[in-house]
Design an enzyme around this catalytic site. Structure first.
Site, PDB file in Angstrom:
ATOM      1  N   ASP A 144      27.491  45.942 -26.344  1.00 17.36           N
ATOM      2  CA  ASP A 144      26.363  45.309 -27.004  1.00 17.36           C
ATOM      3  C   ASP A 144      25.138  45.577 -26.123  1.00 17.36           C
ATOM      4  O   ASP A 144      25.263  45.923 -24.949  1.00 17.36           O
ATOM      5  CB  ASP A 144      26.588  43.813 -27.239  1.00 17.36           C
ATOM      6  CG  ASP A 144      25.652  43.283 -28.344  1.00 17.36           C
ATOM      7  OD1 ASP A 144      24.677  43.998 -28.681  1.00 17.36           O
ATOM      8  OD2 ASP A 144      25.887  42.174 -28.872  1.00 17.36           O
TER       9      ASP A 144
HETATM   10  C1  BGC Z   1      23.180  42.319 -31.135  1.00 16.37           C
HETATM   11  C2  BGC Z   1      23.932  43.438 -31.817  1.00 16.37           C
HETATM   12  C3  BGC Z   1      22.963  44.542 -32.196  1.00 16.37           C
HETATM   13  C4  BGC Z   1      22.227  45.007 -30.948  1.00 16.37           C
HETATM   14  C5  BGC Z   1      21.220  46.094 -31.227  1.00 16.37           C
HETATM   15  C6  BGC Z   1      22.329  42.815 -29.984  1.00 16.37           C
HETATM   16  O1  BGC Z   1      21.501  41.811 -29.498  1.00 16.37           O
HETATM   17  O2  BGC Z   1      24.105  41.354 -30.658  1.00 16.37           O
HETATM   18  O3  BGC Z   1      24.591  42.964 -32.961  1.00 16.37           O
HETATM   19  O4  BGC Z   1      23.637  45.599 -32.812  1.00 16.37           O
HETATM   20  O5  BGC Z   1      21.532  43.910 -30.387  1.00 16.37           O
HETATM   21  O6  BGC Z   1      20.144  45.600 -31.939  1.00 16.37           O
END
Ligand code: BGC
Length: 785
Positions: free
Chosen positions: A223
């Site tokens: 993530d």
């Molecule tokens: C989120 C993800 C997301 C990523 C990119 C993170 O903060 O938890 O679900 O894909 O950001 O935007």
């Protein structure tokens, strides 16, 4: 097509290999022209494909929220959604969609509840698998997320979920297992820890379970900013650290390899997975299968179809569908004029158009439609709905770049327009021409952080520095602070409004996030409620659209309660007293308390309905389409009743002490009943459940449409007893009035298994029940396994 990826890897030196393992920027991996590898681009979903730009300038179809898609219980529809998203991704040069979110509805307080499918593992896994298959059919990868136990937001970067092996296997891992076995090409690890180990370093679950046991041959992406170490994360099974360019890998990881602390084979395995991903998605030019020309799917039509199919009718005393001859409709509520079409955070996309409930009902025609605000629960004013020009200016006032915007929100998260990103950039301003429709004291506001100025026809009405509240930098996006001013304006007179702010630094990048809020002159809330009730009394039907706001349902924080914000409950009761034919449309991604549920004629859940919100609503209210939804999650009367609710870590941990008993399984052993059980939802016709036959795990259920119009039914099959009774299969059927149809289902093997150091099938006789909801066991039989 098989390619010797190992031969390609042999052509790469260590720095080239290492470069592939970190983002080149926020959304992509670097190209390696020497082996014919293009830049690999990732983008958020799950309701659309935002693309690399995070702005109105890069629009995408916005589908209903994942809770809504799950409420359709329709796997063909979920697959079609996937195909559309692949088409959108290819249009935008995206290879990898960062979706679907398949964490679970453990607590209704979970901030991203709207972004997950269901409280049920089987429904989640099936919808997730159909979505994955649909997207990947189009040659675009998916990354089911967030692996694993990321079911709430509080302290999400650091919290440890304490959960037993059995519970992980039977509940939280199960949907991931399903989508991996369906062939997902990617997977995203979660921010949180599980039993003390952060998921981007969780070798036991990532290498052990996911890659070795389930045979996952795709790539694992962290993530965003979740990789915080060099060696433990490299050994932990994560293949790509995002975003870049600065990650804890890079030179440090190369150095660890050179020093012999990390075997090069560990790096090669990651590179092989990335090249396989590139090959599958067409980014490894000479080695990828030729892309099929994408099927042209009409995104607007599909957004509307998913919406109508997801709308869930909880109660209806016969007021719906509205007769064609309805003369007058009072449309009430702030969400009626400006529906919340999606939840907040990384799931946000920018649709080219949105249809509000008010617009949808007006465009539908027929009745006289009149509007009253009633109450405004929004913590911030809505951004002014008027075309704006975004200008990037240097200290001397020279415009370096300009962009046309649909409304007064300045949002450039993933890069500034060409020519703007220079050291000379001093301010970003939005220039808006606004012609008020009413005279009086208009409310204007600046929303965002940093130094602001706001002028009206050259005169400064606000100047000041707005500070961030709290310490979460993402708050500027999901909960920006606001400063308001009242400005007298005259109807019909054009005004030039100019708001200006500076670009700020976010994780080493320059981003712009601010809005010019606006509200027409309005009386106090008591008067607004009285006015709405008056309008309802003077109309044949009242439709109140009530919902949560951006301050309630979003990534980044959990909910504090399940109440409809502001005075919406009071408004609904007042309108219902004024007109017994009051329909409440609930616009939220997840459960809300409905203290007025018995006072109103019908309650229709529309979730976060996506860009076609109002068009779909008009079709359903007038009965052109049937509300097809069934609850993907059990709906409580109130928060205090919920058997599992707490999402607040104690000493950095949240113990999943309830074990496998979440959702209806928790309610089943609870002493308080919910308002509506999992699986509930009314259509516009009625059904009889006539016969059930079962042969092993194959079940056939015969149902008859006993109503007066064509309809669709979601046939649900449960197995087990008491709190161990679970959904084992489901299917959607359609029939004409009087027609009988058979739903033929294959029940999930896992529904008859438990985890005890391996899956064990519970042998013997199993009770099987079929009906139109968890609490409707209309037919039963048994099978022997
Ligand atoms: C989120 C993800 C997301 C990523 C990119 C993170 O903060 O938890 O679900 O894909 O950001 O935007």
């Amino acid at each position: 097509m098989t390619t010797d990826l190992d031969a390609l890897i042999k052509d790469l030196d260590l720095p080239a290999k290492i470069s592939l393992l970190s983002g080149a920027d926020t959304w992509s991996l670097p190209p390696l022209p020497e082996i014919g590898l293009d830049r690999l681009v990732m983008s958020d979903g799950p309701i659309g494909v935002r693309g690399e730009g995070w702005s109105q300038a890069d629009p995408s179809i916005a589908l209903p929220s994942p809770t809504a898609l799950a409420a359709t219980w329709d796997l063909d529809l979920a697959r079609q959604v996937g195909r559309l998203l692949a088409q959108e991704a290819r249009r935008k040069g995206v290879h990898v969609l960062l979706a679907p979110t398949i964490n679970l509805h453990r607590s209704p307080l979970g901030g991203r509840h709207f972004e997950c499918y269901s409280e049920d593992v089987h429904l989640t896994g099936e919808v997730g698998a159909a979505y994955v298959e649909g997207v990947q059919e189009g040659g675009v990868a998916t990354t089911p997320k967030h692996f694993v136990a990321n079911d709430f937001e509080t302290e999400r970067y650091t919290v440890s979920v304490q959960v037993s092996d059995k519970v992980l296997r039977e509940v939280y891992l199960r949907p991931f297992e399903r989508v991996v076995r369906a062939g997902a090409w990617g997977l995203m690890t979660a921010y949180n820890s599980v039993n003390g180990t952060t998921m981007s370093e969780h070798s036991e679950l990532v290498n052990g379970v996911l890659k070795d046991e389930w045979g996952f041959d795709g790539y694992v992406v962290s993530d965003w900013n979740a990789v915080r170490t060099t060696e433990p994360s490299a050994f932990g099974g994560t293949d790509v650290a995002m975003p870049g360019p600065k990650t804890p890998w890079g030179d440090k990881l190369a150095e660890a390899v050179r020093a012999g602390r990390v075997p090069e084979s560990v790096i090669d395995d990651k590179v092989r997975r990335i090249l396989r991903l590139a090959q599958r998605t067409g980014a490894l030019r000479s080695h990828s299968p030729a892309a099929e020309p994408p099927q042209a799917i009409n995104g607007v039509a599909l957004a509307r179809e998913v919406a109508t199919r997801s709308f869930t009718l909880l109660t209806n005393n016969g007021v719906l569908p509205l007769p064609a001859g309805t003369g007058s409709v009072a449309v009430i509520g702030s969400a009626a004029a400006e529906a919340r079409i999606m939840g907040g955070g990384s799931a946000v996309v920018f649709p080219e158009r949105t249809v509000s409930p008010l617009e949808g009902l007006r465009e539908y025609g027929g009745a006289q439609v009149r509007y009253a605000l009633g109450t405004d629960p929004n913590p911030r004013l809505n951004p002014l709905k008027a075309p704006a020009t975004g200008e990037f200016v240097d200290a001397g006032g020279t415009v370096l770049a300009a962009e046309e915007l649909e409304r007064a929100t300045g949002l450039w998260i993933s890069g500034l327009p060409e020519g703007a990103d220079t050291a000379e950039l001093h301010r970003v301003r939005l220039r808006v021409r606004f012609v008020p429709e009413v005279s009086g004291e208009h409310l204007l506001s600046v929303q965002g952080i940093g130094p602001f100025s706001l002028t009206v026809d050259g005169e400064t009405v606000y100047e000041g520095v707005v500070e961030l509240e709290g310490d979460d930098p993402a708050a500027v996006l999901v909960a920006p602070p606001e400063r308001r001013v009242a400005v007298p304006m005259t109807a019909g007179v054009p005004y030039e409004l100019v708001i200006s702010n500076v670009a700020h630094d976010y994780g080493g990048r320059r981003v712009v996030v601010f809005s010019l809020g606006h509200a027409d002159p309005r009386p106090d809330e008591d008067a607004l409620i009285a006015e709405a009730a008056g309008l309802a009394a003077a109309s044949e039907v009242a439709v109140v659209v009530a919902g949560t706001t951006m301050a309630v349902e979003s990534e980044g924080f959990d909910r504090k309660d399940l109440r409809l914000p502001g005075r919406q409950d009071e408004l609904i009761s007042a309108v219902a007293r004024a007109n017994p034919r009051t329909v409440v449309v609930v616009n939220s991604g997840s459960p809300v308390e409905m203290p007025w549920v018995d006072e109103v004629a019908a309650v229709l859940l529309v979730w976060f309905p996506g860009q076609e919100a109002g068009a779909a609503l008009a079709e359903v209210l007038y009965g052109e389409a049937e509300p097809g939804g069934r609850l993907p999650t059990t709906w409580p009367v109130k928060l205090a009743d919920c058997p599992v609710a707490d999402v607040t870590p104690v000493d950095g941990a949240v113990p999943y002490d309830e074990g496998v008993y979440i959702g209806y399984r928790a309610w089943a052993r609870h002493d308080v009943a919910p308002a509506f059980w999992f699986g509930h939802g009314l259509g516009y016709t009625t059904w009889s459940y006539d016969a059930i036959e079962a042969e092993g795990r194959r079940v056939a259920v015969t149902v008859t449409n006993t109503g007066a119009r064509r309809g669709r039914e979601v046939v649900q099959v449960y197995t087990g007893e008491g709190a161990d009774r679970v959904l084992a299969g489901f299917g959607v059927v359609e029939a004409e009035p009087g027609q009988s149809v058979r739903a033929e289902l294959e029940l999930a093997e896992r529904a008859f298994q438990v985890w005890a150091d391996g899956w064990r099938t519970v042998e013997g006789t199993h009770r099987i029940e079929a009906g139109g909801g968890y609490d409707d066991p209309a037919l039963s039989t048994s099978i022997r396994l």
